[in-house]
Design a protein around this motif. Structure first.
Motif, mmCIF file in Angstrom:
data_model
loop_
_atom_site.group_PDB
_atom_site.id
_atom_site.type_symbol
_atom_site.label_atom_id
_atom_site.label_comp_id
_atom_site.label_asym_id
_atom_site.label_seq_id
_atom_site.Cartn_x
_atom_site.Cartn_y
_atom_site.Cartn_z
ATOM 1 N N GLY A 253 -75.311 -45.348 -28.930
ATOM 2 C CA GLY A 253 -76.114 -46.218 -29.781
ATOM 3 C C GLY A 253 -77.516 -46.411 -29.240
ATOM 4 O O GLY A 253 -78.504 -46.343 -29.989
ATOM 5 N N ILE A 254 -77.640 -46.647 -27.929
ATOM 6 C CA ILE A 254 -78.964 -46.829 -27.327
ATOM 7 C C ILE A 254 -79.748 -45.526 -27.352
ATOM 8 O O ILE A 254 -80.970 -45.519 -27.552
ATOM 9 N N HIS A 255 -79.057 -44.416 -27.174
ATOM 10 C CA HIS A 255 -79.731 -43.123 -27.109
ATOM 11 C C HIS A 255 -80.200 -42.639 -28.479
ATOM 12 O O HIS A 255 -81.289 -42.053 -28.605
ATOM 13 N N GLN A 256 -79.419 -42.892 -29.522
ATOM 14 C CA GLN A 256 -79.722 -42.327 -30.834
ATOM 15 C C GLN A 256 -80.373 -43.311 -31.793
ATOM 16 O O GLN A 256 -80.957 -42.891 -32.793
ATOM 17 N N ARG A 257 -80.265 -44.612 -31.527
ATOM 18 C CA ARG A 257 -80.884 -45.608 -32.399
ATOM 19 C C ARG A 257 -82.175 -46.123 -31.758
ATOM 20 O O ARG A 257 -82.443 -45.912 -30.574
ATOM 21 N N ARG A 258 -82.942 -46.829 -32.561
ATOM 22 C CA ARG A 258 -84.201 -47.396 -32.059
ATOM 23 C C ARG A 258 -83.900 -48.740 -31.375
ATOM 24 O O ARG A 258 -84.135 -49.808 -31.931
ATOM 25 N N VAL A 259 -83.379 -48.648 -30.174
ATOM 26 C CA VAL A 259 -83.016 -49.838 -29.393
ATOM 27 C C VAL A 259 -84.066 -50.051 -28.311
ATOM 28 O O VAL A 259 -84.305 -49.169 -27.481
ATOM 29 N N ASN A 260 -84.690 -51.226 -28.319
ATOM 30 C CA ASN A 260 -85.706 -51.575 -27.329
ATOM 31 C C ASN A 260 -85.325 -52.808 -26.520
ATOM 32 O O ASN A 260 -85.928 -53.047 -25.469
ATOM 33 N N TRP A 261 -84.366 -53.572 -27.016
ATOM 34 C CA TRP A 261 -83.917 -54.792 -26.333
ATOM 35 C C TRP A 261 -82.395 -54.834 -26.382
ATOM 36 O O TRP A 261 -81.792 -54.462 -27.385
ATOM 37 N N VAL A 262 -81.799 -55.293 -25.306
ATOM 38 C CA VAL A 262 -80.344 -55.345 -25.199
ATOM 39 C C VAL A 262 -79.923 -56.758 -24.833
ATOM 40 O O VAL A 262 -80.453 -57.356 -23.871
ATOM 41 N N LEU A 263 -78.990 -57.288 -25.606
ATOM 42 C CA LEU A 263 -78.358 -58.575 -25.295
ATOM 43 C C LEU A 263 -77.034 -58.289 -24.616
ATOM 44 O O LEU A 263 -76.091 -57.800 -25.247
ATOM 45 N N ASP A 264 -76.968 -58.553 -23.334
ATOM 46 C CA ASP A 264 -75.741 -58.398 -22.552
ATOM 47 C C ASP A 264 -75.088 -59.767 -22.471
ATOM 48 O O ASP A 264 -75.597 -60.659 -21.790
ATOM 49 N N ALA A 265 -73.979 -59.965 -23.184
ATOM 50 C CA ALA A 265 -73.403 -61.300 -23.348
ATOM 51 C C ALA A 265 -71.967 -61.338 -22.841
ATOM 52 O O ALA A 265 -71.252 -60.332 -22.865
ATOM 53 N N ASP A 266 -71.575 -62.510 -22.394
ATOM 54 C CA ASP A 266 -70.214 -62.734 -21.925
ATOM 55 C C ASP A 266 -69.848 -64.175 -22.230
ATOM 56 O O ASP A 266 -70.668 -65.080 -22.063
ATOM 57 N N LEU A 267 -68.632 -64.374 -22.687
ATOM 58 C CA LEU A 267 -68.174 -65.721 -23.035
ATOM 59 C C LEU A 267 -67.649 -66.439 -21.810
ATOM 60 O O LEU A 267 -66.934 -65.850 -20.987
ATOM 61 N N ARG A 268 -67.966 -67.709 -21.711
ATOM 62 C CA ARG A 268 -67.506 -68.517 -20.583
ATOM 63 C C ARG A 268 -66.046 -68.912 -20.795
ATOM 64 O O ARG A 268 -65.720 -69.600 -21.765
ATOM 65 N N SER A 269 -65.174 -68.466 -19.880
ATOM 66 C CA SER A 269 -63.755 -68.860 -19.871
ATOM 67 C C SER A 269 -63.141 -68.758 -21.267
ATOM 68 O O SER A 269 -62.524 -69.704 -21.764
ATOM 69 N N PHE A 270 -63.319 -67.597 -21.899
ATOM 70 C CA PHE A 270 -62.880 -67.463 -23.286
ATOM 71 C C PHE A 270 -61.388 -67.726 -23.440
ATOM 72 O O PHE A 270 -60.955 -68.476 -24.316
ATOM 73 N N PHE A 271 -60.562 -67.103 -22.597
ATOM 74 C CA PHE A 271 -59.118 -67.234 -22.753
ATOM 75 C C PHE A 271 -58.634 -68.665 -22.470
ATOM 76 O O PHE A 271 -57.535 -69.031 -22.854
ATOM 77 N N ASP A 272 -59.468 -69.453 -21.788
ATOM 78 C CA ASP A 272 -59.091 -70.843 -21.500
ATOM 79 C C ASP A 272 -59.599 -71.823 -22.553
ATOM 80 O O ASP A 272 -59.159 -72.973 -22.579
ATOM 81 N N THR A 273 -60.532 -71.400 -23.400
ATOM 82 C CA THR A 273 -61.132 -72.314 -24.374
ATOM 83 C C THR A 273 -60.808 -71.950 -25.815
ATOM 84 O O THR A 273 -61.323 -72.598 -26.736
ATOM 85 N N LEU A 274 -59.980 -70.957 -26.018
ATOM 86 C CA LEU A 274 -59.612 -70.548 -27.370
ATOM 87 C C LEU A 274 -58.878 -71.686 -28.068
ATOM 88 O O LEU A 274 -57.875 -72.190 -27.566
ATOM 89 N N ASP A 275 -59.375 -72.113 -29.217
ATOM 90 C CA ASP A 275 -58.832 -73.270 -29.928
ATOM 91 C C ASP A 275 -57.614 -72.869 -30.753
ATOM 92 O O ASP A 275 -57.684 -71.970 -31.592
ATOM 93 N N HIS A 276 -56.474 -73.540 -30.525
ATOM 94 C CA HIS A 276 -55.234 -73.203 -31.219
ATOM 95 C C HIS A 276 -55.328 -73.462 -32.717
ATOM 96 O O HIS A 276 -54.783 -72.696 -33.529
ATOM 97 N N GLY A 277 -56.007 -74.526 -33.091
ATOM 98 C CA GLY A 277 -56.122 -74.842 -34.517
ATOM 99 C C GLY A 277 -56.859 -73.763 -35.282
ATOM 100 O O GLY A 277 -56.421 -73.326 -36.354
ATOM 101 N N TRP A 278 -57.998 -73.331 -34.748
ATOM 102 C CA TRP A 278 -58.740 -72.271 -35.405
ATOM 103 C C TRP A 278 -57.947 -70.972 -35.404
ATOM 104 O O TRP A 278 -57.967 -70.221 -36.383
ATOM 105 N N LEU A 279 -57.246 -70.686 -34.299
ATOM 106 C CA LEU A 279 -56.477 -69.445 -34.226
ATOM 107 C C LEU A 279 -55.408 -69.386 -35.317
ATOM 108 O O LEU A 279 -55.229 -68.346 -35.967
#
Length: 498
Positions: free
Chosen positions: A197-223
Motif C-alpha cells: 500500500g505504501i509503495h503503490q499508493r500516494r502515501v506521505n503520512w502514516v498513522l501507527d496506532a495501538d489501542l491501550r489495554s484493548f482486551f481488558d477494556t472491551l465492553d460486554h454490553g456493546w459486544l
C-alpha cells in the motif's frame, strides 16, 4: 410413507412436532416454512454426520454471503455436533497447561467419546457451565507484563467449535483490510499489505496506532449488541456471555468484571475482531470513501493497525475523529504507541530536497519499517527485525540454555534448531537477511559459552563447535518473496488495502 408404486419414498419426512421449550423451537415440523431470518441449515439431517455437518455449515456460509443483513436463529446444533467437538479436541495442544479443573488433554482423551457425548448433552439442554480462567502472567519485551488466561479443557473445546461456526458467518462480513486471527490469513499478509500500500499508493503520512489495554477494556454490553446484528440464536449469545462472566482465578481469588475478554482463549480473537469490525473497520471504510480526497490505506491486525494518508490535514482529522469514535465504545488509543509520522516516497524525496522533515520509522508486527532505496535509486519500504524483539529473545534463550546446560549435544541442538527455524521463518523477509544471519550467530555464541561452562577442562575447539553449528543450526536464508509479489497473487488485483 408409501408412494403409488408400493415403495417407500425417502424424500418425504414424517411429521414430528418440536420439543417443548421455553423459547420457540429452532426446528419446525414438515410443511411449515422457515421463519424470516432463518438460514437454510435445517435441511441437514437431525443427527449430523461429518459430511452433513460440513455441508450444513457451508449452507450457513453461503446464506451469510448472499444476505448480509440476515440474522441466524438456529446455530447451537452446529456447535454440539459430536464430529465438530471431536475435531476441536484434536486441534488443541497436547501439552498445554491445565485450567482450573486440572484436566489434561491426554486424560480427557482416555474416555473421549463418553466425555464428548456428555458435553454435547449439556450443551443441548443448556446445562453447560463455563469455568473461571486461570491467569498466568507473561513478561513482555518492554519489561511490562501480559496477563494470559488458561481456560478449562472443555471450555477450550467448546470455544473452538463456536469459532468454527461463527467464522462461517463473520468471514462474509469482515473487511479485506482486517488480517488478525482469521482463517487463511497471517501476519505476513498484513505486512505485505502495508508495504504494498505504501509503495503503490500516494502515501506521505502514516498513522501507527495501538489501542491501550484493548482486551481488558472491551465492553460486554456493546459486544453483545454487535453479536446480535447477526446472531439471533439467544442460546449461542448466552453461551458467549457465560465465558465473559466466568471471571478470572488468580492466587485462589475469583474476580468478575463487565469489561474485557481474557487473552488465551480461542474465542477471544474472534470476539475482538467482531468488536473492532463495528467499532473501527466499518467506520474507517466509510470515512475514507466519504471524507477523504486523497489515497487512504488501512491495515489492521487485531488491535494494532496502520493507516496511510496522502494529505497531512486528512490524517490529523482522521486521528481526531478516531479518538471520538473509540471513546464512544470505551476504547482509547495508546498515547505512547500512537504517532503520525512522515513516511513514503514523496516524504523521502521532500526530505532529500530539503523541503520537509526526515521520514520517521514505525513498528508493526515485530518489524521496524523505514524508508529506503534500491540499488537503482527507487523507493522501497525496508522491514527489519525490531531490536527489542531480538534482545528479548536472546535473553530468554540465555536463561533456557542455562537450564539445559547438562543436556546432551543432540538435545540442546534440537531445541536450538527449532528456535532458529522459527525465527528465520518469520523474520526471513527480503532485505532483512543480515538480521537473521546475526541472530543465528548470536545463538551460536550463547551455545558455545554454555558448552564451555559445563566443565573447567573443556575440549571444545572452534573447529569442533563449527561442526555443531553446521549440524544443528539451519542456515539463515530469506524464505519470503517480495511483498507486492505475494500480495498480487493473493488478492488477484483486488486490493484489500483500498
Amino acid at each position: 410413507m408409501m408412494n403409488g408404486r408400493g415403495k417407500s419414498d425417502s424424500s418425504v419426512v414424517p411429521r414430528k412436532p418440536p420439543n417443548r421449550a421455553e423459547e420457540p423451537a429452532a426446528e419446525v415440523v414438515e410443511g411449515r416454512e422457515l421463519a424470516k431470518g432463518n438460514s437454510p441449515e435445517q435441511n441437514a439431517s437431525r443427527t449430523l454426520g461429518r459430511q452433513d455437518a460440513q455441508s450444513a455449515l457451508e449452507r450457513v456460509r453461503q446464506a451469510a454471503q448472499r444476505e448480509r443483513q440476515q440474522r441466524f436463529t438456529a446455530l447451537l446444533h452446529h456447535i454440539y455436533d459430536r464430529d465438530r467437538l471431536r475435531r476441536a479436541y484434536f486441534a488443541l495442544k497436547r501439552d498445554a497447561a491445565a485450567g482450573v479443573d486440572g484436566e489434561t488433554w491426554r486424560h480427557y482423551g482416555e474416555r473421549l467419546e463418553e466425555n464428548l457425548e456428555e458435553l454435547a448433552g449439556r450443551l443441548a439442554r443448556g446445562a453447560y457451565r463455563a469455568r473461571p480462567v486461570l491467569r498466568r502472567i507473561i513478561p513482555k519485551a518492554d519489561g511490562r507484563q501480559r496477563p494470559l488466561g488458561v481456560p478449562a479443557l472443555e471450555d477450550k473445546i467448546v470455544q473452538r467449535a463456536v469459532v468454527e461456526v461463527l467464522n462461517a458467518i463473520y468471514e462474509a462480513d469482515f473487511l479485506a483490510f482486517s488480517y488478525g486471527f482469521r482463517p487463511g490469513r497471517s501476519p505476513h499478509h498484513a505486512l505485505d499489505a502495508v508495504a504494498t500500500g505504501i509503495h503503490q499508493r500516494r502515501v506521505n503520512w502514516v498513522l501507527d496506532a495501538d489501542l491501550r489495554s484493548f482486551f481488558d477494556t472491551l465492553d460486554h454490553g456493546w459486544l453483545v449488541k454487535f453479536l446480535e446484528h447477526r446472531i439471533a440464536d439467544r442460546r449461542v449469545v448466552r453461551l458467549i456471555q457465560k465465558w465473559l462472566k466466568a471471571g478470572v482465578l488468580e492466587d485462589g481469588k475469583r474476580t468478575r468484571t463487565e469489561l474485557g475478554t481474557v487473552q488465551g482463549g480461542s474465542i477471544s480473537p474472534l470476539l475482538a475482531n467482531v468488536y473492532l469490525h463495528y467499532a473501527f473497520d466499518l467506520w474507517a471504510q466509510r470515512w475514507r470513501k466519504k471524507q477523504a480526497r486523497g489515497d487512504v490505506v488501512v491495515v489492521r491486525y487485531a488491535d494494532d493497525f496502520v493507516v496511510g494518508f496522502e494529505h497531512r490535514e486528512e490524517a490529523e482529522r482522521f486521528l481526531e475523529d478516531l479518538r471520538e469514535r473509540f471513546a464512544r465504545f470505551g476504547l482509547e488509543l495508546h498515547p505512547d504507541k500512537t504517532r503520525l509520522i512522515p513516511f513514503g516516497r514523496k516524504a523521502q524525496q521532500d526530505w532529500h530536497d530539503g523541503r520537509g522533515p526526515k521520514p520517521d520509522i514505525f513498528h508493526f508486527l515485530g518489524f521496524t519499517h523505514s524508508s529506503g532505496r534500491t540499488r537503482k535509486g527507487k523507493f522501497i519500504v525496508l522491514r527489519q527485525t525490531m531490536r527489542k524483539r531480538v534482545q528479548a529473545k536472546l535473553k530468554e534463550l540465555k536463561m533456557e540454555l542455562r537450564r539445559r546446560m547438562h543436556q546432551t549435544i543432540p538435545e540442546q541442538g534440537a531445541y536450538l534448531r527449532s528456535v532458529v527455524t522459527g525465527h528465520v521463518r518469520y523474520f526471513g523477509v527480503p532485505l532483512n537477511g543480515w538480521a537473521i544471519v546475526a541472530f543465528r550467530q548470536s545463538v551460536g555464541r550463547l551455545w558455545r559459552r554454555t558448552l564451555r561452562r559445563r566443565s573447567q577442562k573443556h575440549r571444545l575447539t572452534a573447529q569442533r563447535f563449527h561442526r555443531y553449528m553446521d549440524r544443528w543450526l539451519p542456515p539463515a536464508r530469506v524464505c519470503h518473496p517480495y511483498p507486492w509479489a505475494r500480495f498480487g497473487v493473493i488478492t488477484q488485483g483486488r486490493s484489500p488495502v483500498r
